[in-house]
Design an enzyme around this catalytic site. Structure first.
Site, PDB file in Angstrom:
ATOM      1  N   ARG A 104      29.477 -91.297  -7.957  1.00  0.00           N
ATOM      2  CA  ARG A 104      28.045 -91.456  -8.252  1.00  0.00           C
ATOM      3  C   ARG A 104      27.969 -92.125  -9.621  1.00  0.00           C
ATOM      4  O   ARG A 104      28.299 -91.518 -10.648  1.00  0.00           O
ATOM      5  CB  ARG A 104      27.338 -90.100  -8.256  1.00  0.00           C
ATOM      6  N   HIS A 131      21.896 -96.229  -1.937  1.00  0.00           N
ATOM      7  CA  HIS A 131      22.000 -94.765  -1.790  1.00  0.00           C
ATOM      8  C   HIS A 131      22.142 -94.454  -0.294  1.00  0.00           C
ATOM      9  O   HIS A 131      21.262 -93.837   0.318  1.00  0.00           O
ATOM     10  CB  HIS A 131      20.760 -94.097  -2.367  1.00  0.00           C
ATOM     11  N   GLN A 134      21.742 -90.725   1.368  1.00  0.00           N
ATOM     12  CA  GLN A 134      20.392 -90.184   1.473  1.00  0.00           C
ATOM     13  C   GLN A 134      19.665 -90.753   2.684  1.00  0.00           C
ATOM     14  O   GLN A 134      19.012 -90.023   3.435  1.00  0.00           O
ATOM     15  CB  GLN A 134      19.601 -90.480   0.205  1.00  0.00           C
ATOM     16  N   ASP A 219       9.680 -92.440  -3.694  1.00  0.00           N
ATOM     17  CA  ASP A 219      10.651 -91.916  -4.646  1.00  0.00           C
ATOM     18  C   ASP A 219       9.957 -91.820  -5.997  1.00  0.00           C
ATOM     19  O   ASP A 219       8.838 -92.327  -6.179  1.00  0.00           O
ATOM     20  CB  ASP A 219      11.868 -92.846  -4.718  1.00  0.00           C
ATOM     21  N   CYS A 259      13.203 -88.292  -1.312  1.00  0.00           N
ATOM     22  CA  CYS A 259      14.610 -87.933  -1.527  1.00  0.00           C
ATOM     23  C   CYS A 259      14.792 -86.879  -2.610  1.00  0.00           C
ATOM     24  O   CYS A 259      15.898 -86.325  -2.737  1.00  0.00           O
ATOM     25  CB  CYS A 259      15.424 -89.179  -1.855  1.00  0.00           C
ATOM     26  N   ARG A 287      21.306 -83.546   4.036  1.00  0.00           N
ATOM     27  CA  ARG A 287      22.349 -84.197   3.237  1.00  0.00           C
ATOM     28  C   ARG A 287      23.678 -83.452   3.459  1.00  0.00           C
ATOM     29  O   ARG A 287      24.745 -84.068   3.569  1.00  0.00           O
ATOM     30  CB  ARG A 287      21.991 -84.168   1.745  1.00  0.00           C
TER      31      ARG A 287
END
Length: 305
Positions: A104, A131, A134, A219, A259, A287
């Site tokens: 990450r 991403h 996700q 987001d 998310c 997830r």
């Protein structure tokens, strides 16, 4: 199986995603029924964090333990990577001591360099540009609630960020459409989008982007690494909050996704994220399950049973 990485959504085919969703449903069912399932016994996941996280760390670490393996957390501040060790050297060393690596980080080129020198699969836990884990969870969540996403329309309301670019790749893989509404100055970077442009439509008015869609998603307005722009972004994004009026423009059975973490009153109102159309909490839980299927696939290939 040759070493396979998962760095962006387009890395897998539709057939591979169909297999992953089958495995996810099975693995999730076992989890819910308290059935032990340890296909990765004695295997090790190394998790490298340059960007901090709650959901990414918890879902990967818990998931690897639930699969019977071990997860090791490394923060770049506490490793030689934070002291200038070349990414390529770190990849060669770490990949000789574990079975799969999740990274990450900030720039996507960092994870590409890492994967290019790794002997084991590398997973993108988030970069500035992509991403995929996700969106993998998001699409599985839609499938659980509403069935296949093929032919549907998704509304993206907000910044053109890593989530949007993964959604656009997913639209090409699965055959759905994305209505994109971003404030001026925060538009799509076309260099991050394939030459095919028929899988999304841009809207100046975010409410118009929600018209008749099957899924509305957004987001935070200020992503990690852009905190210095927060005041400026709050002004620019005025009008882009997903509220009840925008959800009313969507199809009657539309769902809302985010998310997380969420800022109620900014990118979404409380009555939407906490309301009956929200599937945010299932989305967050998934997830864990999609990433367990992903870990199993990358380490073992396709399995039966």
């Amino acid at each position: 199986m040759a070493t396979k990485h998962y760095l962006q959504f387009s890395d897998f085919t539709r057939d591979e995603y169909a297999y992953l969703f089958e495995r996810t449903a099975l693995i999730k069912r076992k989890f819910k029924n308290y059935e032990p399932y340890h296909p990765l016994l004695d295997r090790t996941l190394v998790m490298i964090f340059e960007k901090s996280s709650t959901r990414t760390r918890l879902s990967f670490e818990a998931g690897m333990h639930q699969l019977g393996g071990a997860a090791i957390y490394l923060n770049t501040r506490d490793s030689q990577l934070g002291r200038g060790e070349p990414v390529e050297d770190a990849a060669q060393v770490m990949s000789r001591m574990c079975d799969v690596i999740m990274v990450r980080t900030f720039g996507h080129e960092i994870i590409e360099r890492f994967a290019g020198h790794s002997r084991v699969p590398v997973i993108n836990g988030l970069t500035n540009e992509h991403h995929p884990c996700q969106v993998l969870a998001d699409i599985f969540t839609y499938f659980e609630h509403r069935g296949p996403i093929e032919g549907k329309t998704v509304a993206w309301i907000g910044d053109a960020n890593n989530m949007l670019y993964s959604w656009l790749q997913a639209a090409e893989v699965f055959g759905f459409h994305v209505n994109v509404s971003t404030p001026k100055g925060y538009d799509i970077d076309l260099s991050l989008v394939s030459e095919r442009r028929d899988h999304f439509t841009r809207f100046d008015d975010p409410a118009d982007a929600c018209q008749g869609v099957h899924l509305v998603t957004t987001d935070v307005w200020t992503s990690m690494g852009f905190e210095d722009e927060n005041a400026e972004r709050l002004k620019a994004f005025d009008g882009w909050c997903v509220d009840a009026a925008k959800m009313a423009r969507a199809a009657p059975n539309a769902v809302f996704m985010h998310c997380l973490p969420a800022h109620r009153g900014e990118e979404v109102t409380a009555d939407v994220i906490d309301g009956p159309q929200s599937v945010v909490w299932d989305e967050a839980e998934n997830r864990l399950h999609v990433q367990k299927a992903l870990l199993e696939y990358l380490v073992l290939g396709r399995v039966d049973g």
